[in-house]
Motif scaffolding. Structure first.
Motif, short mmCIF file in Angstrom:
data_model
loop_
_atom_site.label_atom_id
_atom_site.label_comp_id
_atom_site.label_asym_id
_atom_site.label_seq_id
_atom_site.Cartn_x
_atom_site.Cartn_y
_atom_site.Cartn_z
N VAL A 161 0.83 -1.20 0.00
CA VAL A 161 0.00 0.00 0.00
C VAL A 161 0.87 1.25 0.00
CG1 VAL A 161 -1.70 1.33 1.30
CG2 VAL A 161 -1.94 -1.14 1.11
N LEU A 162 1.90 1.27 0.82
CA LEU A 162 2.81 2.42 0.87
C LEU A 162 3.47 2.65 -0.49
CD1 LEU A 162 4.64 2.18 4.32
CD2 LEU A 162 2.92 3.84 3.61
N LEU A 163 3.87 1.56 -1.13
CA LEU A 163 4.51 1.68 -2.43
C LEU A 163 3.58 2.34 -3.43
CD1 LEU A 163 6.80 1.11 -4.41
CD2 LEU A 163 5.84 -1.18 -4.75
N GLU A 164 2.32 1.95 -3.44
CA GLU A 164 1.35 2.53 -4.38
C GLU A 164 1.07 3.99 -4.05
OE1 GLU A 164 0.42 1.19 -7.07
OE2 GLU A 164 1.27 -0.79 -6.66
N ILE A 165 1.02 4.33 -2.77
CA ILE A 165 0.78 5.72 -2.37
C ILE A 165 1.93 6.61 -2.85
CG2 ILE A 165 0.60 7.30 -0.41
CD1 ILE A 165 -0.90 5.15 1.10
N LEU A 171 4.33 11.80 0.00
CA LEU A 171 4.06 11.19 1.31
C LEU A 171 5.06 11.65 2.36
CD1 LEU A 171 2.52 9.09 3.06
CD2 LEU A 171 4.16 7.37 2.22
N TYR A 172 4.53 12.03 3.52
CA TYR A 172 5.35 12.39 4.67
C TYR A 172 4.96 11.50 5.84
CZ TYR A 172 6.68 16.72 2.26
OH TYR A 172 7.17 17.64 1.35
N LEU A 173 5.98 10.89 6.48
CA LEU A 173 5.76 10.08 7.67
C LEU A 173 6.23 10.87 8.88
CD1 LEU A 173 7.06 6.62 6.37
CD2 LEU A 173 4.74 7.56 6.26
N LEU A 190 12.63 1.32 8.65
CA LEU A 190 12.06 1.70 7.36
C LEU A 190 13.01 1.36 6.21
CD1 LEU A 190 10.53 5.19 8.29
CD2 LEU A 190 9.29 3.05 7.94
N GLU A 191 14.30 1.58 6.44
CA GLU A 191 15.29 1.29 5.42
C GLU A 191 15.38 -0.22 5.16
OE1 GLU A 191 19.98 2.37 4.38
OE2 GLU A 191 19.14 2.81 6.36
N ASN A 192 15.40 -1.01 6.22
CA ASN A 192 15.48 -2.47 6.06
C ASN A 192 14.24 -3.03 5.38
OD1 ASN A 192 17.99 -2.51 7.32
ND2 ASN A 192 17.14 -2.97 9.36
N ALA A 193 13.11 -2.36 5.53
CA ALA A 193 11.88 -2.81 4.89
C ALA A 193 11.82 -2.43 3.41
CB ALA A 193 10.67 -2.23 5.60
N GLY A 194 12.80 -1.63 2.95
CA GLY A 194 12.87 -1.25 1.54
C GLY A 194 12.01 -0.07 1.16
N ILE A 195 11.52 0.67 2.15
CA ILE A 195 10.62 1.79 1.85
C ILE A 195 11.36 2.92 1.12
CG2 ILE A 195 9.24 3.62 2.92
CD1 ILE A 195 8.36 1.63 5.01
N PHE A 196 12.63 3.12 1.43
CA PHE A 196 13.37 4.21 0.81
C PHE A 196 13.89 3.84 -0.58
CE2 PHE A 196 14.31 5.19 5.44
CZ PHE A 196 13.34 6.18 5.51
N SER A 198 12.03 2.36 -2.89
CA SER A 198 10.91 2.33 -3.85
C SER A 198 10.92 3.54 -4.77
CB SER A 198 9.57 2.24 -3.11
OG SER A 198 9.36 3.41 -2.33
N GLY A 199 11.64 4.59 -4.41
CA GLY A 199 11.76 5.76 -5.27
C GLY A 199 10.81 6.88 -4.93
N GLY A 200 9.84 6.65 -4.04
CA GLY A 200 8.86 7.68 -3.75
C GLY A 200 9.00 8.32 -2.38
N LEU A 201 9.87 7.77 -1.54
CA LEU A 201 10.03 8.30 -0.18
C LEU A 201 11.50 8.40 0.17
CD1 LEU A 201 8.48 9.15 2.43
CD2 LEU A 201 8.76 6.80 3.21
#
Length: 272
Positions: A161-165, A171-173, A190-196, A198-201
């Motif tokens: 869901v975060l990736l699509e958003i 997006l700001y957390l 967050l970094e280990n989960a790959g959120i950064f 994805s290119g959008g955050l």
């Protein structure tokens, strides 16, 4: 191939016109993601229906050579063999059969198309372009700032869901923390989960403060289209200033305001 007249085609159109009219009415009065596909299917369905109508349902039988005419044929009485289909399908059955074939083609093209997660996210957010979101209880497994002093764990169920958003939203957390070590734990999780990746955050869009008032101030300054939070108090305070909000709570609560939605989790709101 059987030769159908213009009048036959007109009769077929009349039989399916009522069905098509109801479909068009529903499509034009529906704002779901399937409208475009339904309209496209309508056009293709008409073409295929006409092609099926022109295709003979049963191949004509080859007339045997050197066959002597029967007595009934020579007398000109009860000569029904001039149209083989007439014997196989009486007029009432043939009409019903053609109706069934046309209906089958139309139904196949009007089968509902399951929207993608990206389409659902965009629709649910009403094409909002900026989103602010709290971490605790929404993206992280932990629910209190005290827990963040020990560990920070990203929910695997929210990653898609975060990736699509982040694909079409800014997006700001944000979160309230008690010390700098808590900030490091959150950023590392967050970094280990790959959120950064994805290119959008980016890390600069993860904001930290020491009080709940500070988080409220962040949201008001950013002026998002949507704010997502697990605190009912903050959600209530922001109701007058933010266009839409999503309140995340595992317990069912009464709706705070018309512009505030509620869900048991972030992923449930979009996947439900």
């Amino acid at each position: 191939m059987a030769d159908y007249s213009k009048e036959d085609f007109i009769q077929l159109v009349k039989r399916i016109s009522a069905f098509l009219s109801s479909k068009i009415s529903k499509v034009l009065n529906t704002q779901d993601l399937q409208s475009v596909w339904a309209i496209t299917g309508l056009a293709v369905a008409v073409i295929f229906t006409w092609r099926l109508f022109r295709t003979p349902s049963v191949p004509q039988r080859r007339q045997p050579k050197n066959q002597a005419p029967s007595s009934s044929s020579s007398s000109g009485v009860n000569n029904n063999n001039s149209n083989p289909d007439a014997n196989l399908f009486p007029s009432g059955v043939s009409s019903s059969y053609e109706d069934s074939r046309a209906q089958t083609v139309i139904d196949e093209f009007f089968q509902p198309v399951k929207p993608t997660l990206g389409q659902i996210v965009r629709q649910r957010l009403s094409d909002g372009r900026k989103v602010t979101c709290r971490l605790l209880g929404v993206i992280l497994e932990e629910n209190t700032s005290e827990e963040l002093q020990k560990q920070a764990t990203v929910k695997s169920s929210v990653l898609d869901v975060l990736l699509e958003i982040t694909k079409f939203c800014d997006l700001y957390l944000m979160e309230t923390v008690l010390d700098d070590e808590s900030e490091k734990k959150v950023l590392l999780a967050l970094e280990n989960a790959g959120i950064f990746t994805s290119g959008g955050l980016v890390k600069d869009k993860v904001l930290f403060c020491s009080t709940e008032i500070g988080r409220t101030s962040f949201v008001r300054q950013l002026e998002p289209d949507w704010h997502i939070d697990s605190s009912q108090e903050i959600t209530t305070q922001l109701a007058r200033f933010i266009k839409y909000q999503l309140h995340i709570s595992t317990t069912k609560t009464e709706r705070i305001a018309s512009n505030i939605f509620s869900s048991s989790s972030l992923e449930q709101f979009f996947n439900g």
